[in-house]
Design an enzyme around this catalytic site. Sequence first.
Site, PDB file in Angstrom:
ATOM      1  N   GLY A 191     -26.823   4.649 -22.443  1.00 17.36           N
ATOM      2  CA  GLY A 191     -27.567   4.459 -21.203  1.00 17.36           C
ATOM      3  C   GLY A 191     -28.661   5.491 -21.063  1.00 17.36           C
ATOM      4  O   GLY A 191     -29.015   5.903 -19.956  1.00 17.36           O
ATOM      5  N   SER A 251     -18.880   9.073 -14.082  1.00 18.28           N
ATOM      6  CA  SER A 251     -18.248   8.208 -13.094  1.00 18.28           C
ATOM      7  C   SER A 251     -19.171   8.143 -11.878  1.00 18.28           C
ATOM      8  O   SER A 251     -20.366   7.900 -12.013  1.00 18.28           O
ATOM      9  CB  SER A 251     -16.857   8.744 -12.735  1.00 18.28           C
ATOM     10  OG  SER A 251     -16.228   7.921 -11.785  1.00 18.28           O
ATOM     11  N   TYR A 257     -16.954  -2.090  -8.047  1.00 15.90           N
ATOM     12  CA  TYR A 257     -17.566  -0.895  -8.643  1.00 15.90           C
ATOM     13  C   TYR A 257     -16.594   0.286  -8.664  1.00 15.90           C
ATOM     14  O   TYR A 257     -16.414   0.947  -9.695  1.00 15.90           O
ATOM     15  CB  TYR A 257     -18.825  -0.537  -7.856  1.00 15.90           C
ATOM     16  CG  TYR A 257     -19.559   0.681  -8.367  1.00 15.90           C
ATOM     17  CD1 TYR A 257     -20.125   0.682  -9.636  1.00 15.90           C
ATOM     18  CD2 TYR A 257     -19.695   1.819  -7.571  1.00 15.90           C
ATOM     19  CE1 TYR A 257     -20.807   1.797 -10.108  1.00 15.90           C
ATOM     20  CE2 TYR A 257     -20.376   2.935  -8.031  1.00 15.90           C
ATOM     21  CZ  TYR A 257     -20.929   2.917  -9.297  1.00 15.90           C
ATOM     22  OH  TYR A 257     -21.597   4.032  -9.759  1.00 15.90           O
ATOM     23  N   LYS A 300     -14.934   2.604 -11.838  1.00 16.52           N
ATOM     24  CA  LYS A 300     -15.207   4.036 -11.951  1.00 16.52           C
ATOM     25  C   LYS A 300     -13.926   4.873 -11.824  1.00 16.52           C
ATOM     26  O   LYS A 300     -13.815   5.934 -12.435  1.00 16.52           O
ATOM     27  CB  LYS A 300     -16.234   4.462 -10.891  1.00 16.52           C
ATOM     28  CG  LYS A 300     -17.643   3.923 -11.148  1.00 16.52           C
ATOM     29  CD  LYS A 300     -18.208   4.465 -12.454  1.00 16.52           C
ATOM     30  CE  LYS A 300     -19.666   4.112 -12.640  1.00 16.52           C
ATOM     31  NZ  LYS A 300     -20.235   4.690 -13.884  1.00 16.52           N
TER      32      LYS A 300
END
Length: 332
Positions: free
Chosen positions: A39, A172, A186, A190
């Site tokens: 990422g 996270s 979501y 996480k």
Amino acid sequence: MLLLAAAGLVAFVLLLYMVSPLISPKPLALPGAHVVVTGGSSGIGKCIAIECYKQGAFITLVARNEDKLLQAKKDIEKHSINDKQVVLCISVDVSQDYNQVENVIKQAQEKLGPVDMLVNCAGTSMSGKFEELEVSSFEKLMSINYLGSVYPSRAVITTMKERRVGRIVFVSSQAGQLGLFGFTAYSSSKFAIRGLAEALQMEVKPYNVYVTVAYPPDTDTPGLAEENKTKPLETRLISETTAICKPEQVAKQIVKDAIQGNFNSSIGSDGYMLSSLTCGMAPVTSITEGLQQVVTMGLFRTIALFYLGSFDNIVRRCMVQKAKPEVVDKTA
């Protein structure tokens, strides 16, 4: 007697500060180190890559979009401190096929050497009420946010254990410490990262490999801008109770904590409080850290109850506000 007790307490705390560095991990030297950032083409991931590059590391950027990767490579290379540094770009979806992820990690290691630090920053967000979210949304977020961290970590762990050196960072979120309205999909993805990180740290600590879990707050990134387009009113109002951080600030803290081998990486005073509150059975890097958690727990829990009350009030006000038009229609 009271003075003697106070003097004893001060002496005890000073002893902890002196002994703590002796049991803490040896800092990882970034000059010449190979750092892989998933990422890494934008947002926090890109800023982490820049921060490591500024300290002399060799960088492998992993992301899906080739155009964004190439632009990120150019941006990172502006911060080189010597002409030997390299930025390698690899286009792959880290959440889809473990064998493919393993192969590209091997290619990166053949070119830049064994991975010294892996930063799992690939992720995405989605918000909405539990009953309104598609079931596929839960599957998608678990795939990207959780498996997208499992696969790269699995690909580097054997070499790190053999070399008895390494850092693995999981990015996270504060939503991975506290469940919030609109984040059922979501937050769960996480929270899963923390469970993985705690178990993995216990496995790899004897090999001098250290795991860091970062819990950034809302950060000014393209991902947050996209998330805000569909964020429920309740979620938005709760999120607005804390300030938005700059990705550079978040990246600098994450890199610092990873180098030191700290298990928790938090940003700002709110982040520190939340990490202390939710420490549970999480590892500590030093005696001092553990002592601070014990001493502050009661105070922080008291403050947290006020926060939770405030969040519940926001949800109730929004519910009342949405119900008003219905009342008007019935009496018309």
